[in-house]
Design a protein around this motif. Structure first.
Motif, PDB file in Angstrom:
ATOM      1  N   VAL A  89      40.662  86.013  51.724  1.00 11.05           N
ATOM      2  CA  VAL A  89      40.865  85.596  50.332  1.00 11.05           C
ATOM      3  C   VAL A  89      41.199  84.109  50.318  1.00 11.05           C
ATOM      4  CG1 VAL A  89      41.660  87.858  49.546  1.00 11.05           C
ATOM      5  CG2 VAL A  89      43.329  86.213  50.403  1.00 11.05           C
ATOM      6  N   ASP A  90      40.695  83.406  49.328  1.00  8.75           N
ATOM      7  CA  ASP A  90      40.979  81.971  49.284  1.00  8.75           C
ATOM      8  C   ASP A  90      40.966  81.449  47.856  1.00  8.75           C
ATOM      9  OD1 ASP A  90      41.412  79.355  49.923  1.00  8.75           O
ATOM     10  OD2 ASP A  90      39.529  79.045  51.023  1.00  8.75           O
ATOM     11  N   ARG A  91      42.108  81.063  47.396  1.00  5.48           N
ATOM     12  CA  ARG A  91      42.247  80.313  46.147  1.00  5.48           C
ATOM     13  C   ARG A  91      43.664  79.750  46.123  1.00  5.48           C
ATOM     14  NH1 ARG A  91      40.206  81.951  40.045  1.00  5.48           N
ATOM     15  NH2 ARG A  91      39.368  79.865  39.762  1.00  5.48           N
ATOM     16  N   ILE A  92      43.796  78.489  45.802  1.00  7.66           N
ATOM     17  CA  ILE A  92      45.128  77.894  45.754  1.00  7.66           C
ATOM     18  C   ILE A  92      45.749  78.195  44.385  1.00  7.66           C
ATOM     19  CG2 ILE A  92      46.426  75.737  45.820  1.00  7.66           C
ATOM     20  CD1 ILE A  92      44.338  74.728  47.885  1.00  7.66           C
TER      21      ILE A  92
ATOM     22  N   LEU B  33      42.485  75.901  56.541  1.00  8.82           N
ATOM     23  CA  LEU B  33      43.239  75.689  55.294  1.00  8.82           C
ATOM     24  C   LEU B  33      44.727  75.944  55.486  1.00  8.82           C
ATOM     25  CD1 LEU B  33      42.350  76.776  51.687  1.00  8.82           C
ATOM     26  CD2 LEU B  33      44.662  76.849  52.536  1.00  8.82           C
ATOM     27  N   ASN B  34      45.068  77.151  55.944  1.00  2.83           N
ATOM     28  CA  ASN B  34      46.481  77.509  55.976  1.00  2.83           C
ATOM     29  C   ASN B  34      47.247  76.750  57.064  1.00  2.83           C
ATOM     30  OD1 ASN B  34      45.089  80.512  55.126  1.00  2.83           O
ATOM     31  ND2 ASN B  34      46.647  79.686  53.785  1.00  2.83           N
TER      32      ASN B  34
ATOM     33  N   ASN C 241      46.996  86.927  53.691  1.00  4.18           N
ATOM     34  CA  ASN C 241      46.517  85.962  54.678  1.00  4.18           C
ATOM     35  C   ASN C 241      46.898  86.308  56.105  1.00  4.18           C
ATOM     36  OD1 ASN C 241      45.175  83.971  53.119  1.00  4.18           O
ATOM     37  ND2 ASN C 241      47.169  83.276  52.356  1.00  4.18           N
TER      38      ASN C 241
ATOM     39  N   ARG D 101      48.615  80.905  62.329  1.00  2.32           N
ATOM     40  CA  ARG D 101      48.140  79.561  61.980  1.00  2.32           C
ATOM     41  C   ARG D 101      48.281  78.664  63.220  1.00  2.32           C
ATOM     42  NH1 ARG D 101      50.285  78.807  55.649  1.00  2.32           N
ATOM     43  NH2 ARG D 101      49.634  80.878  54.961  1.00  2.32           N
TER      44      ARG D 101
ATOM     45  N   LYS E 277      54.119  83.236  58.841  1.00  3.81           N
ATOM     46  CA  LYS E 277      52.816  82.592  58.652  1.00  3.81           C
ATOM     47  C   LYS E 277      52.315  81.876  59.916  1.00  3.81           C
ATOM     48  CE  LYS E 277      53.469  81.524  53.701  1.00  3.81           C
ATOM     49  NZ  LYS E 277      53.910  80.460  52.759  1.00  3.81           N
TER      50      LYS E 277
ATOM     51  N   LYS F 138      39.517  80.248  57.833  1.00  3.97           N
ATOM     52  CA  LYS F 138      40.375  79.909  56.696  1.00  3.97           C
ATOM     53  C   LYS F 138      41.841  79.765  57.108  1.00  3.97           C
ATOM     54  CE  LYS F 138      42.770  80.885  52.821  1.00  3.97           C
ATOM     55  NZ  LYS F 138      43.885  81.719  52.462  1.00  3.97           N
TER      56      LYS F 138
ATOM     57  N   HIS G 229      51.288  72.119  43.487  1.00  2.00           N
ATOM     58  CA  HIS G 229      51.555  73.121  44.514  1.00  2.00           C
ATOM     59  C   HIS G 229      52.646  72.554  45.404  1.00  2.00           C
ATOM     60  CE1 HIS G 229      49.668  76.081  47.627  1.00  2.00           C
ATOM     61  NE2 HIS G 229      50.657  76.611  46.976  1.00  2.00           N
TER      62      HIS G 229
ATOM     63  N   HIS H 168      47.812  73.416  55.745  1.00  2.00           N
ATOM     64  CA  HIS H 168      48.799  73.554  54.674  1.00  2.00           C
ATOM     65  C   HIS H 168      50.214  73.556  55.253  1.00  2.00           C
ATOM     66  CE1 HIS H 168      47.654  75.434  50.521  1.00  2.00           C
ATOM     67  NE2 HIS H 168      47.738  74.128  50.476  1.00  2.00           N
TER      68      HIS H 168
ATOM     69  N   GLN I  63      56.973  75.583  48.389  1.00  2.00           N
ATOM     70  CA  GLN I  63      56.368  76.919  48.235  1.00  2.00           C
ATOM     71  C   GLN I  63      55.575  77.292  49.487  1.00  2.00           C
ATOM     72  OE1 GLN I  63      53.765  77.547  44.767  1.00  2.00           O
ATOM     73  NE2 GLN I  63      53.237  79.590  45.474  1.00  2.00           N
ATOM     74  N   VAL I  64      54.776  76.354  49.978  1.00  2.00           N
ATOM     75  CA  VAL I  64      53.953  76.648  51.158  1.00  2.00           C
ATOM     76  C   VAL I  64      54.850  76.802  52.399  1.00  2.00           C
ATOM     77  CG1 VAL I  64      52.056  75.810  52.604  1.00  2.00           C
ATOM     78  CG2 VAL I  64      51.987  75.453  50.123  1.00  2.00           C
TER      79      VAL I  64
HETATM   80  C1  CS2 Z   1      49.457  78.741  51.444  1.00  2.00           C
HETATM   81  C2  CS2 Z   1      48.504  79.772  50.851  1.00  2.00           C
HETATM   82  O1  CS2 Z   1      51.582  79.407  50.717  1.00  2.00           O
HETATM   83  C3  CS2 Z   1      50.834  79.279  51.683  1.00  2.00           C
HETATM   84  O2  CS2 Z   1      51.204  79.520  52.820  1.00  2.00           O
HETATM   85  O3  CS2 Z   1      48.920  78.249  52.620  1.00  2.00           O
HETATM   86  O4  CS2 Z   1      49.096  80.514  49.853  1.00  2.00           O
HETATM   87  C4  CS2 Z   1      47.208  79.134  50.330  1.00  2.00           C
HETATM   88  O5  CS2 Z   1      47.429  78.367  49.173  1.00  2.00           O
HETATM   89  C5  CS2 Z   1      46.161  80.166  50.048  1.00  2.00           C
HETATM   90  O6  CS2 Z   1      45.981  80.950  51.175  1.00  2.00           O
HETATM   91  C6  CS2 Z   1      44.840  79.523  49.632  1.00  2.00           C
HETATM   92  O7  CS2 Z   1      43.823  80.447  49.676  1.00  2.00           O
END
Ligand code: CS2
Length: 506
Positions: free
Chosen positions: A240-243, A310-311, A202, A396, A392, A306, A380, A314, A384-385
């Motif tokens: 790439v994108d999948r949780i 998303l991130n 990512n 972001r 990261k 993404k 999740h 997150h 972890q995130v």
């Molecule tokens: C999350 C990603 O752990 C993280 O920082 O934001 O792993 C997230 O679940 C994936 O990028 C989803 O595609």
């Protein structure tokens, strides 16, 4: 009694049989399994970093196409620990992907990983495999920190302990760039073309970052090798994108129940899966587009969409959610006030910074996000995130804040997310309990926090001084410093829950 069911002999629970090539045929009919002869596969891909994400994403896409093209079996390596290899070798590389949603669980056995290696005790075997001309792609999921780059500039961190080690021991490298450079050197000496480096982490322009660190490290070893890598190596970017939450013992039990055999290391994932790939593979690639991947000319707009939507969201939910006492992203995303803050972050701050890909529907993507985050079956963890925030956040929330400030726009939500990271990185929660902060800069952040004390006016500027995260510009921008300091002061004064609740009107 079937031989693969758990059963009791003389009152002692006998272990179930293990998932492997023999037990595959005996799985319940509803369990999807490889639709090809695994013995006929050849190795076309070496993957570095065989974590849960790879096994739920690229390996699953590849599993879908091997019936049509058996040249792309995956030899998957861990660079640090032998755990995955040790769990999956007895299973002939087979493992379960459990797709989880409110509608139930769908187990599927993946067969695309035909070999497993662990670099610490099989380094030469790994390098030999990577040097085989039949291998045309080396893919990576080594997380943001695995590139040994400086997140704020994208350049190789030449002071990184692993890079220093690899320069001193070029034939026994331990970093991902070091392993790739040594394998490329061997290929060049053998007169073979380089493999294509396919990064699936990512990072914005992840292919460009990979190429930059690899070419630089090669040049530091040998300028001629550096020039060859610079001229010959292709490193397409991907989104790439999948949780994919970390696997738990409860997941193992669930999988054993569904399969009737034990799987030592299954993976769980949401139903959604997306892979956007830049089409630059001089020596060929699998036809991933036939199994749902999108092949495009320019990945960058997708990546930014993404990473920032998303991130970025997150990360906001991870830090604030953790401080508010939420264990999972699903709980955090179901908190109305936090969801409102995330919505404001996405609509008012992140979206205006995204050059929307013509064929992507950003509004639909955003709507789908809340549903994905609230998936009740995925556990999740916010923790972890929250990991590796220093690696990261630059792409972001920091990137969003920087671009908003450049056009004189407000950054309230991004600043609050960043302040929550700082509060989290102090290592002590709002009840005074310790937080297990996992971050390569963790000890430094902790020291900064101890030095500054719980005083926003001292802590925020000190944290903003971490150049790897905030670059040279933001520490000097009073608008940024002030917004983050104000947000951190609120977190200290009122706590995360009240700060988030007041966000709209504060
Ligand atoms: C999350 C990603 O752990 C993280 O920082 O934001 O792993 C997230 O679940 C994936 O990028 C989803 O595609």
């Amino acid at each position: 009694m079937t031989p693969n069911a758990a059963h009791r002999i003389d009152g002692v629970a006998a272990p179930r049989a293990r998932l492997n090539a023999d037990t595959l045929a005996r799985l319940p009919a509803a369990v999807r399994r490889p639709a090809y002869d695994r013995a006929a596969l050849s190795t076309g891909i070496v993957h570095l970093g065989v974590g849960a994400f790879h096994r739920a994403h690229q390996a699953a896409f590849t599993d879908d196409l091997l019936a049509a093209d058996p040249r792309w079996g995956i030899a998957a390596a861990s660079l640090r620990t032998p755990d995955t290899r040790d769990a999956l070798v007895p299973q002939d590389g087979l493992y379960t992907l459990l797709v989880r949603s409110g509608a139930g669980d769908a187990p599927r056995v993946i067969g695309s990983i035909t070999r497993l290696l662990a670099a610490p005790d099989e380094r030469d075997e790994l390098l030999r495999t990577m040097s085989d001309p039949g291998v045309r792609i080396v893919s990576l999921t080594v997380t943001e920190k695995g590139y040994c780059h400086r997140p704020s500039t994208g350049e190789l961190d030449e002071d990184h302990a692993d890079i220093r080690h690899d320069l001193d021991n070029p034939h026994a490298p331990r970093s991902a760039p070091g392993v790739i450079v040594e394998a490329l050197r061997r290929r060049r000496e053998a007169g073979a073309a380089p493999f294509t480096v396919l990064t699936c982490d990512n990072l914005p322009s992840n292919g460009r970052v990979a190429k930059r660190v690899i070419a630089r490290l090669a040049a530091l070893r040998d300028p001629e090798l550096g020039a060859w890598v610079e001229g010959e190596l292709a490193a397409p970017s991907t989104m790439v994108d999948r949780i994919v939450p970390a696997t738990t013992d409860a997941d193992r039990a669930r999988v054993a129940e569904a399969l009737g055999v034990e799987d030592a290391w299954p993976v769980t994932a949401e139903p959604f899966s997306q892979w956007v790939i830049e089409d630059r593979f001089p020596t060929g690639r699998p036809a991933w587009e036939t199994v749902g991947a999108e092949i495009v000319g320019d990945v960058e707009p997708y990546e930014n969409m993404k990473l920032r939507l998303l991130n970025g969201s997150h990360s906001i939910m991870a830090y604030l959610g953790y401080l508010m006492g939420y264990e999972t992203i699903a709980e955090a995303a179901s908190d109305e006030a936090l969801a409102a803050l995330v919505g404001a972050y996405m609509d008012q701050e992140a979206t205006p910074t995204i050059a929307v890909p013509a064929e992507a529907d950003v509004e639909a993507y955003k709507r789908a996000l809340f549903e994905r985050w609230r998936n009740p079956a995925l556990r999740h963890r916010t923790w972890q995130v929250a990991m590796d925030g220093s690696q990261k956040l630059p792409q972001r929330l920091v990137a969003v804040a920087r671009e908003r400030l450049a056009v004189g726009a407000p950054i309230g939500a991004s600043a609050l997310g960043l302040a929550a990271w700082m509060r989290y990185a102090t290592g002590v929660d709002e009840q005074g309990a310790p937080i297990d902060v996992q971050d390569p800069l963790g000890p430094r952040l902790r020291a900064i926090a101890q030095d500054a004390g719980p005083v926003a006016e001292r802590l925020a500027p000190a944290m903003i001084g971490v150049r790897e995260v905030f670059g040279q510009d933001l520490p000097r921008d009073p608008r940024f410093v002030e917004a983050v300091t104000r947000a951190l002061a609120r977190l200290y004064d009122r706590g995360a829950a009240a700060t988030v609740a007041a966000y709209g009107g504060a």
